[in-house]
Motif scaffolding. Structure first.
Motif, PDB file in Angstrom:
ATOM      1  N   TYR A 161     -53.154 -23.531  31.917  1.00  0.00           N
ATOM      2  CA  TYR A 161     -52.844 -22.684  30.760  1.00  0.00           C
ATOM      3  C   TYR A 161     -51.340 -22.567  30.565  1.00  0.00           C
ATOM      4  CZ  TYR A 161     -52.114 -18.556  27.900  1.00  0.00           C
ATOM      5  OH  TYR A 161     -51.675 -17.708  26.930  1.00  0.00           O
ATOM      6  N   LEU A 162     -50.606 -22.362  31.651  1.00  0.00           N
ATOM      7  CA  LEU A 162     -49.150 -22.243  31.559  1.00  0.00           C
ATOM      8  C   LEU A 162     -48.524 -23.529  31.040  1.00  0.00           C
ATOM      9  CD1 LEU A 162     -48.283 -20.266  34.827  1.00  0.00           C
ATOM     10  CD2 LEU A 162     -48.367 -19.399  32.485  1.00  0.00           C
ATOM     11  N   ASN A 163     -49.096 -24.669  31.412  1.00  0.00           N
ATOM     12  CA  ASN A 163     -48.578 -25.945  30.914  1.00  0.00           C
ATOM     13  C   ASN A 163     -48.786 -26.094  29.414  1.00  0.00           C
ATOM     14  OD1 ASN A 163     -47.676 -26.725  33.419  1.00  0.00           O
ATOM     15  ND2 ASN A 163     -49.471 -27.990  33.886  1.00  0.00           N
ATOM     16  N   ARG A 164     -49.805 -25.416  28.902  1.00  0.00           N
ATOM     17  CA  ARG A 164     -50.000 -25.438  27.451  1.00  0.00           C
ATOM     18  C   ARG A 164     -48.998 -24.528  26.745  1.00  0.00           C
ATOM     19  NH1 ARG A 164     -55.597 -25.447  28.912  1.00  0.00           N
ATOM     20  NH2 ARG A 164     -55.781 -23.219  28.454  1.00  0.00           N
ATOM     21  N   ALA A 166     -37.874 -15.295  37.251  1.00  0.00           N
ATOM     22  CA  ALA A 166     -37.345 -16.497  36.599  1.00  0.00           C
ATOM     23  C   ALA A 166     -38.466 -17.481  36.265  1.00  0.00           C
ATOM     24  CB  ALA A 166     -36.309 -17.162  37.500  1.00  0.00           C
ATOM     25  N   PHE A 167     -39.454 -17.570  37.152  1.00  0.00           N
ATOM     26  CA  PHE A 167     -40.592 -18.467  36.924  1.00  0.00           C
ATOM     27  C   PHE A 167     -41.268 -18.139  35.593  1.00  0.00           C
ATOM     28  CE2 PHE A 167     -45.014 -19.711  37.169  1.00  0.00           C
ATOM     29  CZ  PHE A 167     -44.990 -20.952  37.799  1.00  0.00           C
ATOM     30  N   PHE A 168     -41.558 -16.859  35.374  1.00  0.00           N
ATOM     31  CA  PHE A 168     -42.237 -16.465  34.139  1.00  0.00           C
ATOM     32  C   PHE A 168     -41.284 -16.433  32.951  1.00  0.00           C
ATOM     33  CE2 PHE A 168     -45.143 -14.820  37.385  1.00  0.00           C
ATOM     34  CZ  PHE A 168     -46.336 -15.351  36.920  1.00  0.00           C
ATOM     35  N   CYS A 169     -40.015 -16.131  33.204  1.00  0.00           N
ATOM     36  CA  CYS A 169     -39.018 -16.141  32.127  1.00  0.00           C
ATOM     37  C   CYS A 169     -38.918 -17.520  31.492  1.00  0.00           C
ATOM     38  CB  CYS A 169     -37.666 -15.694  32.684  1.00  0.00           C
ATOM     39  SG  CYS A 169     -36.322 -15.726  31.484  1.00  0.00           S
ATOM     40  N   TRP A 170     -39.099 -18.567  32.286  1.00  0.00           N
ATOM     41  CA  TRP A 170     -39.009 -19.943  31.774  1.00  0.00           C
ATOM     42  C   TRP A 170     -39.973 -20.164  30.614  1.00  0.00           C
ATOM     43  CZ3 TRP A 170     -42.195 -24.327  31.522  1.00  0.00           C
ATOM     44  CH2 TRP A 170     -41.537 -25.532  31.284  1.00  0.00           C
ATOM     45  N   TYR A 171     -41.124 -19.499  30.665  1.00  0.00           N
ATOM     46  CA  TYR A 171     -42.142 -19.681  29.623  1.00  0.00           C
ATOM     47  C   TYR A 171     -41.827 -18.912  28.346  1.00  0.00           C
ATOM     48  CZ  TYR A 171     -44.983 -22.004  33.135  1.00  0.00           C
ATOM     49  OH  TYR A 171     -45.437 -22.889  34.081  1.00  0.00           O
ATOM     50  N   ALA A 172     -40.742 -18.166  28.338  1.00  0.00           N
ATOM     51  CA  ALA A 172     -40.361 -17.426  27.125  1.00  0.00           C
ATOM     52  C   ALA A 172     -40.042 -18.364  25.968  1.00  0.00           C
ATOM     53  CB  ALA A 172     -39.156 -16.526  27.415  1.00  0.00           C
ATOM     54  N   TRP A 202     -48.884 -16.532  22.412  1.00  0.00           N
ATOM     55  CA  TRP A 202     -48.654 -15.111  22.610  1.00  0.00           C
ATOM     56  C   TRP A 202     -47.999 -14.774  23.939  1.00  0.00           C
ATOM     57  CZ3 TRP A 202     -48.419 -11.188  19.430  1.00  0.00           C
ATOM     58  CH2 TRP A 202     -48.987 -11.316  18.176  1.00  0.00           C
ATOM     59  N   LEU A 203     -48.317 -15.526  24.985  1.00  0.00           N
ATOM     60  CA  LEU A 203     -47.715 -15.224  26.280  1.00  0.00           C
ATOM     61  C   LEU A 203     -46.201 -15.349  26.227  1.00  0.00           C
ATOM     62  CD1 LEU A 203     -48.003 -14.505  29.265  1.00  0.00           C
ATOM     63  CD2 LEU A 203     -48.224 -16.959  29.763  1.00  0.00           C
ATOM     64  N   SER A 204     -45.710 -16.402  25.618  1.00  0.00           N
ATOM     65  CA  SER A 204     -44.258 -16.589  25.528  1.00  0.00           C
ATOM     66  C   SER A 204     -43.613 -15.510  24.667  1.00  0.00           C
ATOM     67  CB  SER A 204     -43.931 -17.980  24.958  1.00  0.00           C
ATOM     68  OG  SER A 204     -44.360 -18.104  23.617  1.00  0.00           O
ATOM     69  N   ILE A 205     -44.312 -15.077  23.621  1.00  0.00           N
ATOM     70  CA  ILE A 205     -43.798 -14.013  22.765  1.00  0.00           C
ATOM     71  C   ILE A 205     -43.714 -12.691  23.537  1.00  0.00           C
ATOM     72  CG2 ILE A 205     -44.339 -12.567  20.758  1.00  0.00           C
ATOM     73  CD1 ILE A 205     -45.428 -15.095  19.394  1.00  0.00           C
ATOM     74  N   VAL A 206     -44.754 -12.394  24.302  1.00  0.00           N
ATOM     75  CA  VAL A 206     -44.772 -11.152  25.093  1.00  0.00           C
ATOM     76  C   VAL A 206     -43.674 -11.171  26.154  1.00  0.00           C
ATOM     77  CG1 VAL A 206     -46.120  -9.835  26.777  1.00  0.00           C
ATOM     78  CG2 VAL A 206     -47.199 -10.645  24.670  1.00  0.00           C
ATOM     79  N   ILE A 207     -43.497 -12.318  26.827  1.00  0.00           N
ATOM     80  CA  ILE A 207     -42.439 -12.424  27.837  1.00  0.00           C
ATOM     81  C   ILE A 207     -41.069 -12.232  27.192  1.00  0.00           C
ATOM     82  CG2 ILE A 207     -41.278 -13.993  29.444  1.00  0.00           C
ATOM     83  CD1 ILE A 207     -44.044 -15.237  29.988  1.00  0.00           C
ATOM     84  N   SER A 208     -40.843 -12.873  26.056  1.00  0.00           N
ATOM     85  CA  SER A 208     -39.566 -12.728  25.340  1.00  0.00           C
ATOM     86  C   SER A 208     -39.320 -11.282  24.950  1.00  0.00           C
ATOM     87  CB  SER A 208     -39.556 -13.615  24.089  1.00  0.00           C
ATOM     88  OG  SER A 208     -39.621 -14.980  24.414  1.00  0.00           O
ATOM     89  N   ALA A 209     -40.355 -10.625  24.437  1.00  0.00           N
ATOM     90  CA  ALA A 209     -40.229  -9.227  24.030  1.00  0.00           C
ATOM     91  C   ALA A 209     -39.927  -8.334  25.233  1.00  0.00           C
ATOM     92  CB  ALA A 209     -41.501  -8.766  23.329  1.00  0.00           C
TER      93      ALA A 209
END
Length: 216
Positions: free
Chosen positions: A3-6, A132-138, A143-150
């Motif tokens: 899922y993260l790769n998507r 940092a691992f999850f920040c990379w997906y921002a 929606w996951l990247s949007i939520v992380i960015s927010a």
């Protein structure tokens, strides 16, 4: 991981040498900035020329003692890394270099070691690879990247503004600069998504303020 790769596909063409150089560069950057930050703090009354003026006008040494500038740099290092694991390594190296050089300077040059404050930074450094691992997906899609960015932007809002029911105060001009830079780093492919991130960052900031009611 599928899922993260998507959300954002990692780059695989980086060589072992380039990965090592990126991490070594992040470590060196952290050492230089940590040493410089503590130098400003320790020598604030006897800085040379233009540096003294900048510190007096911008309160630079106090600003570099806060979380905001380091979070922006770490977010940039994470997002620009080729994959989330490299992001973890780069950000950890950066904070390890920054924190180690800052407190070694404090202990051996300035002659004092604020243990309780140092432990906060050590704890954050140990936590930084996960963040940092999850920040990379921002900078991914969905929606996951949007939520992380927010979430990241919400944290920077709390660093930049002091607010309550009937007031909003800006902590400093430099804090506003970090908020603007953070917004630019996290900008989306479309203007609508960027506005969505900005809009969601406000409730994210309020939620983070309730969960972590401390000024960073």
């Amino acid at each position: 991981m599928k899922y993260l790769n998507r959300v954002r596909k990692p780059e695989t063409q980086s060589s072992l040498q380039s990965k090592f150089l990126m991490t070594a560069g992040a470590l060196l950057l952290g050492v230089c900035l940590g040493t410089f930050s503590k130098y400003l703090d320790y020598r604030q009354g006897a800085l040379p020329g233009i540096l003294q003026l900048l510190d007096e006008v911008l309160d630079l040494h106090n600003f570099l003692g806060m979380f905001a500038p380091w979070i922006v740099i770490a977010a940039f290092l994470s997002i620009k890394s080729p994959n989330p694991f490299q992001a973890s390594a780069n950000v950890f190296a950066f904070f390890a270099g920054m924190v180690a050089s800052y407190y070694l300077y404090s202990n051996y040059v300035a002659g004092f070691f604020p243990k309780s404050y140092a432990m906060i930074w050590v704890g954050f450094t140990l936590l930084s690879p996960i963040l940092a691992f999850f920040c990379w997906y921002a900078k991914g899609i969905g929606w996951l990247s949007i939520v992380i960015s927010a979430g990241i932007l919400g944290f920077l809002i709390n660093c930049t503004l002091a607010y309550g029911m009937w007031y909003v105060d800006l902590r400093s001009a430099l804090h506003l600069v970090t908020l603007v830079l953070g917004t630019l780093i996290l900008r989306r492919r479309s203007g609508k998504e960027t506005l969505l991130v900005i809009g969601l960052s406000i409730p994210a900031a309020i939620l983070l303020n309730l969960l972590i009611p401390f000024y960073f």
